[in-house]
Design a protein around this motif. Structure first.
Motif, short mmCIF file in Angstrom:
data_model
loop_
_atom_site.label_atom_id
_atom_site.label_comp_id
_atom_site.label_asym_id
_atom_site.label_seq_id
_atom_site.Cartn_x
_atom_site.Cartn_y
_atom_site.Cartn_z
N MET A 106 12.92 -1.86 13.37
CA MET A 106 14.33 -1.65 13.02
C MET A 106 14.86 -0.44 13.79
N ALA A 107 15.98 -0.66 14.51
CA ALA A 107 16.46 0.39 15.41
C ALA A 107 17.30 1.42 14.67
N TYR A 108 17.88 1.09 13.55
CA TYR A 108 18.80 2.05 12.93
C TYR A 108 18.12 2.91 11.87
N SER A 109 18.83 3.98 11.52
CA SER A 109 18.24 4.94 10.59
C SER A 109 19.36 5.60 9.79
N PHE A 110 18.99 6.40 8.80
CA PHE A 110 20.00 7.19 8.09
C PHE A 110 19.54 8.65 8.08
N GLU A 111 20.49 9.54 7.80
CA GLU A 111 20.20 10.98 7.89
C GLU A 111 19.35 11.48 6.73
N ILE A 112 18.43 12.37 7.05
CA ILE A 112 17.66 13.03 5.99
C ILE A 112 17.73 14.54 6.23
N GLY A 113 18.00 15.30 5.17
CA GLY A 113 18.09 16.76 5.29
C GLY A 113 16.71 17.40 5.24
N PRO A 114 16.65 18.74 5.41
CA PRO A 114 15.35 19.40 5.56
C PRO A 114 14.52 19.56 4.28
N ILE A 115 15.18 19.72 3.11
CA ILE A 115 14.35 19.99 1.92
C ILE A 115 14.77 19.16 0.71
N ARG A 116 13.83 19.11 -0.24
CA ARG A 116 14.06 18.46 -1.55
C ARG A 116 13.08 19.13 -2.53
N PRO A 117 13.35 19.04 -3.84
CA PRO A 117 12.40 19.64 -4.78
C PRO A 117 11.05 18.91 -4.72
N PRO A 118 9.92 19.63 -5.00
CA PRO A 118 8.61 18.97 -4.92
C PRO A 118 8.49 17.73 -5.81
N ALA B 49 19.72 2.09 4.02
CA ALA B 49 18.54 2.21 3.13
C ALA B 49 18.28 0.88 2.43
N ARG B 50 19.36 0.21 2.02
CA ARG B 50 19.19 -1.09 1.35
C ARG B 50 18.59 -2.12 2.32
N ALA B 51 19.07 -2.12 3.57
CA ALA B 51 18.55 -3.07 4.55
C ALA B 51 17.05 -2.82 4.79
N MET B 52 16.67 -1.57 4.82
CA MET B 52 15.25 -1.23 5.03
C MET B 52 14.41 -1.71 3.84
N ARG B 53 14.96 -1.51 2.66
CA ARG B 53 14.26 -1.95 1.44
C ARG B 53 14.07 -3.46 1.49
N GLU B 54 15.15 -4.17 1.88
CA GLU B 54 15.06 -5.64 1.94
C GLU B 54 14.03 -6.09 2.97
N LYS B 55 13.98 -5.37 4.09
CA LYS B 55 13.02 -5.71 5.15
C LYS B 55 11.60 -5.60 4.61
N ILE B 56 11.33 -4.51 3.91
CA ILE B 56 9.97 -4.31 3.37
C ILE B 56 9.65 -5.38 2.33
N LEU B 57 10.63 -5.73 1.49
CA LEU B 57 10.41 -6.76 0.47
C LEU B 57 10.18 -8.12 1.13
N GLU B 58 10.91 -8.38 2.23
CA GLU B 58 10.76 -9.66 2.96
C GLU B 58 9.34 -9.77 3.54
N ILE B 59 8.86 -8.69 4.15
CA ILE B 59 7.49 -8.72 4.73
C ILE B 59 6.48 -8.93 3.60
N THR B 60 6.73 -8.30 2.46
CA THR B 60 5.82 -8.43 1.31
C THR B 60 5.74 -9.89 0.86
N LEU B 61 6.93 -10.52 0.78
CA LEU B 61 6.97 -11.92 0.34
C LEU B 61 6.22 -12.82 1.32
N LYS B 62 6.44 -12.57 2.62
CA LYS B 62 5.78 -13.38 3.66
C LYS B 62 4.27 -13.23 3.60
N ALA B 63 3.83 -12.01 3.27
CA ALA B 63 2.38 -11.77 3.23
C ALA B 63 1.73 -12.50 2.06
N GLY B 64 2.56 -12.96 1.09
CA GLY B 64 2.05 -13.73 -0.05
C GLY B 64 1.05 -12.94 -0.87
#
Ligand code: SF4
Length: 378
Positions: free
Chosen positions: A1-13, A58-73
């Motif tokens: 997948m060629a596209y991405s979304f922005e992520i900042g430098p920090i988050r709580p542990p 982010a939703r498209a990425m989630r769908e992609k991962i779910l699609e691969i999961t389904l294909k893997a059976g």
């Protein structure tokens, strides 16, 4: 997948498995002397259109991962697919989505340092859009500043809670006015109380951060007493402890070099934490969920666990000096997780060898050794 979304430098542990969505960039204040998280970077609001685009990616990425999961059976399963993705993710945001799904896909953290500064209508709209785009989300949290909460009308905070904002993480740092001023926090103890109370009263979960050692040696006691007093007034759901770390990239290092700030060593900080804990009268979860803290086992629910937590401090203070030093080093080189690890003879010996390398067997232990080891934590 060629596209991405922005992520900042920090988050709580505790948001390590959350989907990270950047609603604003960097910190609108960016002047605290102890902080280097966004140094040299200008604050920017992001447009609703940009934020919504990131959510859809982010939703498209989630769908992609779910699609691969389904294909893997049956041979696959989400966990296997996600582990595969994590080995060679196409970019950081795809990796974040995979980690998020592995963690259950329920929590979202809105970056960066103060999402509350957005117009209430826009923030609410973005949160509702996020919930509709990614059904199944249970928790949406973000960082904020007390002063920004002070400026919001109660109705605005209720609106954000109803939209789906579950929790705000605020940097209280200290309740002692001279420390807040010296550190250039840009907020007073009164702001912390007012802003914190408004969040609690709006029904949004509140997590307050405290930095042990922020008063240095000189103000350690007053830091502990005043911070407990301010927290007693706020009564947040969570109190999260961090221990001051300073490296050369942190402005406070100049004050240390100039002799205007003398750092508190571990034994000062243990005394400080005892005073702090003894004086807390809250109904909060007490969390030590950061690598900087000497005793991560200091966690529990107040008030009921107070005696248990104080007993952990007793256990450390009752150790012979050589054992205290062994633990301080073992903890900061990542060999120990808690006091019980001192009983592991192999690790204990390894720490002794490290200690010898660090101090060449000198009789008097130099706390600078610990400060230096901690520099790598930020
Ligand atoms: S408000 Fe928070 S993020 Fe901004 S400079 Fe201060 S500590 Fe750092």
């Amino acid at each position: 997948m060629a596209y991405s979304f922005e992520i900042g430098p920090i988050r709580p542990p505790n948001e390590s498995n959350s989907l990270l969505l950047r609603f604003t960039r960097n910190c609108p204040w960016n002047k605290c002397k102890f902080c280097n998280s966004y140094k040299g970077k200008a604050f920017e609001l992001r447009s609703l259109a940009e934020i919504k685009r990131d959510i859809l990616v982010a939703r498209a990425m989630r769908e992609k991962i779910l699609e691969i999961t389904l294909k893997a059976g049956s041979a696959g399963g989400m966990q296997k697919v996600v582990s595969m993705v994590l080995k060679d993710p196409p970019n950081e945001s795809f990796r974040n989505v995979a980690l998020w799904l592995l963690g259950g896909g329920e929590n979202v953290f809105l970056q960066d340092a103060n999402s509350l500064i957005m117009k209430t209508e826009e923030l609410g709209e973005a949160i509702v859009f996020l919930k509709n785009a990614l059904p199944g989300i249970k928790r949406i949290t973000s960082y904020a500043r007390s002063q920004t909460a002070v400026k919001k009308k109660p109705a605005e905070l209720f609106h954000l809670r109803d939209a789906g904002l579950s929790r705000l993480h605020l940097g209280l740092e200290s309740g002692y006015e001279p420390i807040l001023e010296f550190m250039n926090k840009g907020e007073t103890a009164a702001d912390h109380i007012k802003g914190g109370r408004k969040i609690v009263e709006a029904g949004i979960s509140l997590s307050e951060y405290v930095i042990l050692g922020l008063g240095g040696k000189a103000l350690s006691y007053l830091h502990a007493m005043s911070t407990a007093k301010v927290l007693n007034e706020i009564d947040p759901e969570f109190i999260r402890l961090r221990t001051l770390i300073v490296n050369r990239s942190v402005p406070l290092s100049e004050e240390i070099t100039a002799g205007r700030f003398i750092r508190a060593a571990d034994d000062d900080i243990i005394r400080e934490e005892r005073t702090f804990l003894e004086n807390l009268k809250v109904n909060s979860h007490y969390m030590s969920d950061h690598i900087s803290n000497l005793l991560p086992e200091l966690e529990g629910k107040l008030p009921q666990d107070k005696e248990k937590l104080l007993a952990i401090l007793d256990n450390f203070e009752a150790l012979p000096l050589a054992e205290k030093i062994n633990f301080m080093i073992g903890r900061r080189v990542g060999l120990y997780k808690n006091l019980q690890d001192l009983d592991d003879a192999q690790r204990h010996e390894l720490v002794e060898q490290i200690k010898f390398k660090l101090d060449q067997g000198k009789k008097r232990f130099d706390p600078q050794i610990i400060f230096k080891l901690m520099e790598d934590f930020i």
